[in-house]
Design a protein around this motif. Structure first.
Motif, mmCIF file in Angstrom:
data_model
loop_
_atom_site.group_PDB
_atom_site.id
_atom_site.type_symbol
_atom_site.label_atom_id
_atom_site.label_comp_id
_atom_site.label_asym_id
_atom_site.label_seq_id
_atom_site.Cartn_x
_atom_site.Cartn_y
_atom_site.Cartn_z
ATOM 1 N N LEU A 70 70.243 -34.308 68.791
ATOM 2 C CA LEU A 70 70.290 -33.417 67.640
ATOM 3 C C LEU A 70 70.844 -34.112 66.404
ATOM 4 C CD1 LEU A 70 71.693 -30.223 69.380
ATOM 5 C CD2 LEU A 70 69.315 -30.693 68.744
ATOM 6 N N LEU A 71 70.292 -33.762 65.248
ATOM 7 C CA LEU A 71 70.747 -34.313 63.983
ATOM 8 C C LEU A 71 70.556 -33.258 62.901
ATOM 9 C CD1 LEU A 71 71.710 -36.876 62.401
ATOM 10 C CD2 LEU A 71 69.282 -37.313 61.975
ATOM 11 N N LEU A 72 71.587 -33.048 62.094
ATOM 12 C CA LEU A 72 71.508 -32.164 60.944
ATOM 13 C C LEU A 72 71.347 -33.030 59.699
ATOM 14 C CD1 LEU A 72 71.826 -29.413 59.503
ATOM 15 C CD2 LEU A 72 74.290 -29.818 59.532
ATOM 16 N N VAL A 73 70.345 -32.737 58.896
ATOM 17 C CA VAL A 73 70.088 -33.493 57.669
ATOM 18 C C VAL A 73 70.150 -32.535 56.484
ATOM 19 C CG1 VAL A 73 68.458 -34.977 56.425
ATOM 20 C CG2 VAL A 73 68.601 -35.108 58.924
ATOM 21 N N ALA A 74 70.871 -32.942 55.433
ATOM 22 C CA ALA A 74 70.934 -32.185 54.189
ATOM 23 C C ALA A 74 69.965 -32.810 53.192
ATOM 24 C CB ALA A 74 72.349 -32.214 53.625
ATOM 25 N N PHE A 75 69.214 -31.959 52.520
ATOM 26 C CA PHE A 75 68.240 -32.405 51.516
ATOM 27 C C PHE A 75 68.609 -31.809 50.167
ATOM 28 C CE2 PHE A 75 66.055 -32.434 55.577
ATOM 29 C CZ PHE A 75 65.372 -33.639 55.557
ATOM 30 N N ASP A 76 68.371 -32.559 49.087
ATOM 31 C CA ASP A 76 68.599 -32.021 47.752
ATOM 32 C C ASP A 76 67.407 -31.167 47.323
ATOM 33 O OD1 ASP A 76 66.587 -33.781 46.853
ATOM 34 O OD2 ASP A 76 68.005 -35.167 45.920
ATOM 35 N N ALA A 77 67.468 -30.637 46.111
ATOM 36 C CA ALA A 77 66.428 -29.731 45.619
ATOM 37 C C ALA A 77 65.060 -30.400 45.511
ATOM 38 C CB ALA A 77 66.829 -29.158 44.271
ATOM 39 N N SER A 78 65.041 -31.732 45.424
ATOM 40 C CA SER A 78 63.776 -32.478 45.344
ATOM 41 C C SER A 78 63.223 -32.850 46.710
ATOM 42 C CB SER A 78 63.966 -33.751 44.517
ATOM 43 O OG SER A 78 64.334 -33.423 43.203
ATOM 44 N N GLY A 79 63.972 -32.508 47.779
ATOM 45 C CA GLY A 79 63.515 -32.820 49.131
ATOM 46 C C GLY A 79 63.947 -34.175 49.640
ATOM 47 N N ASN A 80 64.852 -34.827 48.911
ATOM 48 C CA ASN A 80 65.350 -36.134 49.345
ATOM 49 C C ASN A 80 66.550 -35.956 50.266
ATOM 50 O OD1 ASN A 80 63.577 -37.676 47.612
ATOM 51 N ND2 ASN A 80 64.811 -36.919 45.923
ATOM 52 N N PRO A 81 66.604 -36.695 51.387
ATOM 53 C CA PRO A 81 67.770 -36.595 52.262
ATOM 54 C C PRO A 81 69.002 -37.159 51.551
ATOM 55 C CG PRO A 81 66.290 -38.321 53.026
ATOM 56 C CD PRO A 81 65.611 -37.642 51.881
ATOM 57 N N ILE A 82 70.121 -36.444 51.663
ATOM 58 C CA ILE A 82 71.344 -36.902 51.002
ATOM 59 C C ILE A 82 72.507 -37.098 51.957
ATOM 60 C CG2 ILE A 82 70.767 -36.016 48.726
ATOM 61 C CD1 ILE A 82 72.529 -33.575 49.379
ATOM 62 N N ASP A 83 72.416 -36.575 53.166
ATOM 63 C CA ASP A 83 73.495 -36.727 54.142
ATOM 64 C C ASP A 83 72.989 -36.261 55.498
ATOM 65 O OD1 ASP A 83 76.024 -37.320 55.107
ATOM 66 O OD2 ASP A 83 77.040 -35.723 54.024
ATOM 67 N N ASP A 84 73.666 -36.703 56.549
ATOM 68 C CA ASP A 84 73.338 -36.227 57.890
ATOM 69 C C ASP A 84 74.581 -36.263 58.750
ATOM 70 O OD1 ASP A 84 73.498 -38.850 59.363
ATOM 71 O OD2 ASP A 84 71.761 -39.328 58.129
ATOM 72 N N CYS A 85 74.549 -35.536 59.869
ATOM 73 C CA CYS A 85 75.657 -35.567 60.814
ATOM 74 C C CYS A 85 75.157 -35.169 62.198
ATOM 75 C CB CYS A 85 76.805 -34.677 60.374
ATOM 76 S SG CYS A 85 76.512 -32.914 60.504
ATOM 77 N N LEU A 86 75.946 -35.561 63.169
ATOM 78 C CA LEU A 86 75.698 -35.238 64.575
ATOM 79 C C LEU A 86 76.498 -33.996 64.937
ATOM 80 C CD1 LEU A 86 76.056 -38.860 65.984
ATOM 81 C CD2 LEU A 86 73.936 -37.616 65.532
ATOM 82 N N PRO A 87 76.239 -33.399 66.109
ATOM 83 C CA PRO A 87 77.057 -32.261 66.535
ATOM 84 C C PRO A 87 78.539 -32.637 66.525
ATOM 85 C CG PRO A 87 75.155 -32.455 67.963
ATOM 86 C CD PRO A 87 75.171 -33.682 67.071
#
Length: 69
Positions: A41-58
């Protein structure tokens, strides 16, 4: 700034959220419900333009946001 938060399992999208607390809670619940798959599992945060800006594991947190109290 608007963000989108997506949870992936081995690269496959399984859920998308508009708020970080719900996304992090769901990520950790999924990991707890299925320990054998939690490493995928991986959580990815995207900005308003759809670009990934951060991620984290459980069990982690998104570095661009302050940790939850």
């Amino acid at each position: 700034m608007t963000h989108t938060f997506s949870i992936f399992d081995t690269g496959n999208l399984i859920a998308t959220f508009t708020d970080a607390p719900t996304a992090l809670t769901t990520l950790n619940r999924l990991a707890a419900d299925s320990p054998e798959t939690s490493e995928r599992l991986l959580l990815v945060a995207f900005d308003a333009s759809g670009n990934p800006i951060d991620d984290c594991l459980p069990g982690g947190h998104l570095a661009f946001l302050p940790p939850a109290p």
